[in-house]
Write an enzyme that holds these catalytic residues in place. Structure first.
Site, PDB file in Angstrom:
ATOM      1  N   HIS A 139       0.872  -1.184   0.000  1.00  0.00           N
ATOM      2  CA  HIS A 139       0.000   0.000   0.000  1.00  0.00           C
ATOM      3  C   HIS A 139       0.910   1.235   0.000  1.00  0.00           C
ATOM      4  O   HIS A 139       2.021   1.186   0.529  1.00  0.00           O
ATOM      5  CB  HIS A 139      -0.829  -0.051   1.291  1.00  0.00           C
ATOM      6  CG  HIS A 139      -1.884   1.007   1.416  1.00  0.00           C
ATOM      7  ND1 HIS A 139      -1.604   2.302   1.775  1.00  0.00           N
ATOM      8  CD2 HIS A 139      -3.229   0.957   1.256  1.00  0.00           C
ATOM      9  CE1 HIS A 139      -2.725   2.993   1.831  1.00  0.00           C
ATOM     10  NE2 HIS A 139      -3.732   2.200   1.517  1.00  0.00           N
ATOM     11  N   ASP A 216       2.992  -4.375   7.920  1.00  0.00           N
ATOM     12  CA  ASP A 216       1.808  -3.536   7.775  1.00  0.00           C
ATOM     13  C   ASP A 216       0.613  -4.487   7.883  1.00  0.00           C
ATOM     14  O   ASP A 216       0.322  -5.243   6.954  1.00  0.00           O
ATOM     15  CB  ASP A 216       1.861  -2.843   6.411  1.00  0.00           C
ATOM     16  CG  ASP A 216       0.560  -2.155   6.057  1.00  0.00           C
ATOM     17  OD1 ASP A 216      -0.389  -2.218   6.866  1.00  0.00           O
ATOM     18  OD2 ASP A 216       0.483  -1.574   4.958  1.00  0.00           O
ATOM     19  N   GLN A 219      -4.593  -5.024   6.960  1.00  0.00           N
ATOM     20  CA  GLN A 219      -5.581  -5.964   6.411  1.00  0.00           C
ATOM     21  C   GLN A 219      -5.492  -7.340   7.073  1.00  0.00           C
ATOM     22  O   GLN A 219      -6.167  -8.273   6.631  1.00  0.00           O
ATOM     23  CB  GLN A 219      -5.381  -6.114   4.895  1.00  0.00           C
ATOM     24  CG  GLN A 219      -5.525  -4.828   4.115  1.00  0.00           C
ATOM     25  CD  GLN A 219      -6.953  -4.282   4.113  1.00  0.00           C
ATOM     26  OE1 GLN A 219      -7.908  -4.973   4.448  1.00  0.00           O
ATOM     27  NE2 GLN A 219      -7.085  -3.013   3.745  1.00  0.00           N
ATOM     28  N   LYS A 242     -10.449  -0.435  10.312  1.00  0.00           N
ATOM     29  CA  LYS A 242     -10.614  -1.630   9.459  1.00  0.00           C
ATOM     30  C   LYS A 242     -10.976  -2.855  10.294  1.00  0.00           C
ATOM     31  O   LYS A 242     -11.213  -3.930   9.751  1.00  0.00           O
ATOM     32  CB  LYS A 242      -9.333  -1.889   8.666  1.00  0.00           C
ATOM     33  CG  LYS A 242      -9.037  -0.778   7.649  1.00  0.00           C
ATOM     34  CD  LYS A 242      -7.868  -1.115   6.803  1.00  0.00           C
ATOM     35  CE  LYS A 242      -7.272   0.086   6.113  1.00  0.00           C
ATOM     36  NZ  LYS A 242      -8.003   0.513   4.919  1.00  0.00           N
ATOM     37  N   CYS A 380      -4.793   2.478  -3.644  1.00  0.00           N
ATOM     38  CA  CYS A 380      -3.556   2.991  -3.016  1.00  0.00           C
ATOM     39  C   CYS A 380      -2.419   1.992  -3.158  1.00  0.00           C
ATOM     40  O   CYS A 380      -1.612   1.829  -2.237  1.00  0.00           O
ATOM     41  CB  CYS A 380      -3.781   3.347  -1.554  1.00  0.00           C
ATOM     42  SG  CYS A 380      -4.875   4.727  -1.335  1.00  0.00           S
TER      43      CYS A 380
HETATM   44  C1  LIG Z   1      -2.439  -2.710   3.559  1.00  0.00           C
HETATM   45  C2  LIG Z   1      -2.744  -1.324   4.033  1.00  0.00           C
HETATM   46  N1  LIG Z   1      -1.793  -0.607   4.637  1.00  0.00           N
HETATM   47  C3  LIG Z   1      -2.008   0.618   5.111  1.00  0.00           C
HETATM   48  C4  LIG Z   1      -3.235   1.218   4.973  1.00  0.00           C
HETATM   49  C5  LIG Z   1      -3.424   2.592   5.499  1.00  0.00           C
HETATM   50  O1  LIG Z   1      -4.325   2.575   6.559  1.00  0.00           O
HETATM   51  P1  LIG Z   1      -4.825   3.937   7.190  1.00  0.00           P
HETATM   52  O2  LIG Z   1      -5.347   4.768   6.050  1.00  0.00           O
HETATM   53  O3  LIG Z   1      -5.902   3.512   8.130  1.00  0.00           O
HETATM   54  O4  LIG Z   1      -3.670   4.565   7.876  1.00  0.00           O
HETATM   55  C6  LIG Z   1      -4.260   0.524   4.331  1.00  0.00           C
HETATM   56  C7  LIG Z   1      -5.574   1.159   4.102  1.00  0.00           C
HETATM   57  O5  LIG Z   1      -6.243   0.865   3.134  1.00  0.00           O
HETATM   58  C8  LIG Z   1      -4.012  -0.776   3.866  1.00  0.00           C
HETATM   59  O6  LIG Z   1      -4.969  -1.498   3.267  1.00  0.00           O
END
Ligand SMILES: Cc1ncc(COP(=O)(O)O)c(C=O)c1O
Length: 422
Positions: A139, A216, A219, A242, A380
């Site tokens: 992401h 990260d 998900q 999430k 993203c």
């Molecule tokens: C794999 C992953 N990493 C990071 C993020 C970023 O999360 P946040 O916008 O809640 O900081 C997301 C959000 O879609 C994501 O799916």
């Protein structure tokens, strides 16, 4: 049959007991509504999940009964608010099995958690010509902070490749680990493909070379039980919104020794032990990384979301979602002209797809007419789209409250889209 109602005696039984998805749906008031005259089919939980009454009520109750600023007050409300906030930290600790509550830092979300590590650990440890290793499926939140750091330090960002199924090519990843690698940062689960990465194996490879690993987990935590000690991961980043909690809150887990050695992230109230104009000493963990008044009520809401998840049981959620994913994969695979993007052996909760000759935005717009919420775009994760030679995909993402009937409605909707463009 409406999406949220129990199937009739003659309808196929969607879910094995004791997982009662229809009962679970009752906990989510937003799912009861109609959109464009049709029952809402919410298939966008990877972007953000809906909230159960338990979370909504906990936030409302906290503001109605216990709200005050935390940590600094001797009065009753401040003590109650502090207890609510710190109890949530203990719940997070237990939820991911961290060794100590000092390892749980509240931040705004996964993005801030990753930026925190880049700006503290990264700035202190990464120098000119060093390397940070990420993967093609990240992401943007797990790309850009490292790019910014590498630019500042004149270091190099290395990227491990993926195969056509959307799985990491482990041999290639291993070859990219070098004495210059200062950190490996990768998704536990990909938001664009659903791939569950073999993180134990990758952590083992990196640790064999004394390289720490950040996962990260944005998900991962809504879909599976996580044990950070068993994973032996060094940093673990995720977002409350999430995992059925409120937005504006997230967690950075870090091993205590690493966090202790890191400089603070932001300066301000609460992160200090004492301040003079000559010198400031910093507070102990975890407060060293929590400058200023935090998002108190939403941290309490995150605690309620964890209570909710634990009541259902992460094992039961994972098993149910795997069944649903399998059902959805089979159903979508039968649609001519549809390609599922991301066909990893180990997958979670995501059905990204492309329809031959039809732009994903058109797919999303037409499905919306049927009350079906899917996400369309690059999610993203533009480098993933580039890897598959696509500008975008449509993505149906599943959560603990989705049903087989909703997948059937999605399939019917996709056939309608194809009709329109035929
Ligand atoms: C794999 C992953 N990493 C990071 C993020 C970023 O999360 P946040 O916008 O809640 O900081 C997301 C959000 O879609 C994501 O799916």
């Amino acid at each position: 049959m409406s999406v949220g109602s129990k199937p009739s005696a003659t309808a196929p039984v969607a879910v094995k007991k004791p997982y009662d998805v229809y009962r679970i749906r009752e906990d989510f008031p937003i799912l009861k509504q109609k959109v464009r005259g049709k029952p809402l089919v919410y298939l966008d939980s990877a972007a953000s999940s809906q909230k159960p009454n338990k979370v909504i009520d906990a936030i409302s109750r906290f503001y109605s009964e216990d709200y005050s600023n935390i940590h600094r007050g001797v009065h009753e409300l401040s003590q109650r608010a502090t207890k609510g906030y710190e109890d949530a930290r203990l719940k997070v600790q237990r939820f991911i099995n961290a060794a100590s509550e000092r390892e749980i830092i509240f931040v705004r979300g996964a993005t801030e958690a990753i930026n925190l590590v880049a700006e503290t650990y990264g700035r202190a440890q990464v120098g000119a010509h060093d390397e940070v290793l990420i993967t093609t499926m990240e992401h943007h939140s797990n790309i850009v902070p490292w790019q910014m750091l590498c630019e500042e330090k004149r270091a190099h960002l290395k990227v491990a490749p993926i195969n056509d199924r959307g799985e990491l090519i482990l041999d290639e990843l291993e070859k990219l680990l070098s004495p210059k690698t200062k950190l490996v940062a990768l998704a536990h689960v990909s938001n664009a493909l659903g791939t569950i990465n073999p993180v134990r194996e990758i952590i083992r490879m990196a640790h064999a070379r004394n390289i720490p690993v950040l996962l990260d987990a944005a998900q991962a935590v809504p879909h599976m039980a996580v044990d950070v000690q068993e994973l032996d991961v060094d940093f673990y980043a995720f977002s409350s919104h999430k995992m059925f909690g409120p937005s504006g809150v997230g967690v950075l887990y870090g091993k205590e020794a690493l966090l202790e050695a890191m400089p603070p992230y932001q300066g301000g109230g609460d992160m200090i032990s004492s301040v003079t104009f000559e010198k400031t000493t910093y507070n102990q963990l975890p407060y060293k990384f929590e400058a200023g008044t935090p998002n108190i009520a939403d941290v309490v809401g995150l605690g309620a979301a964890i209570d909710y998840l634990e009541e259902i049981g992460m094992g039961a959620i994972e098993a149910y979602e795997q069944e649903l994913l399998e059902y959805g994969t089979q159903a979508l695979s039968k649609i001519s002209g549809l390609t599922i993007i991301g066909q990893a052996e180990e997958k979670a909760a995501v059905l990204s797809f492309a329809l031959e000759g039809i732009h994903p935005h058109d797919v999303g717009t037409i499905l919306d007419q049927d009350g079906i919420a899917v996400r369309t775009g690059h999610h993203c994760a533009q480098p993933v789209m580039d890897r598959f030679g696509l500008p975008a995909t449509a993505r149906a993402s599943l959560a603990l409250y989705n049903t087989r009937e909703e997948i059937d409605i999605l399939v019917k909707g996709i056939h309608e889209v194809i009709e329109v463009f035929r």
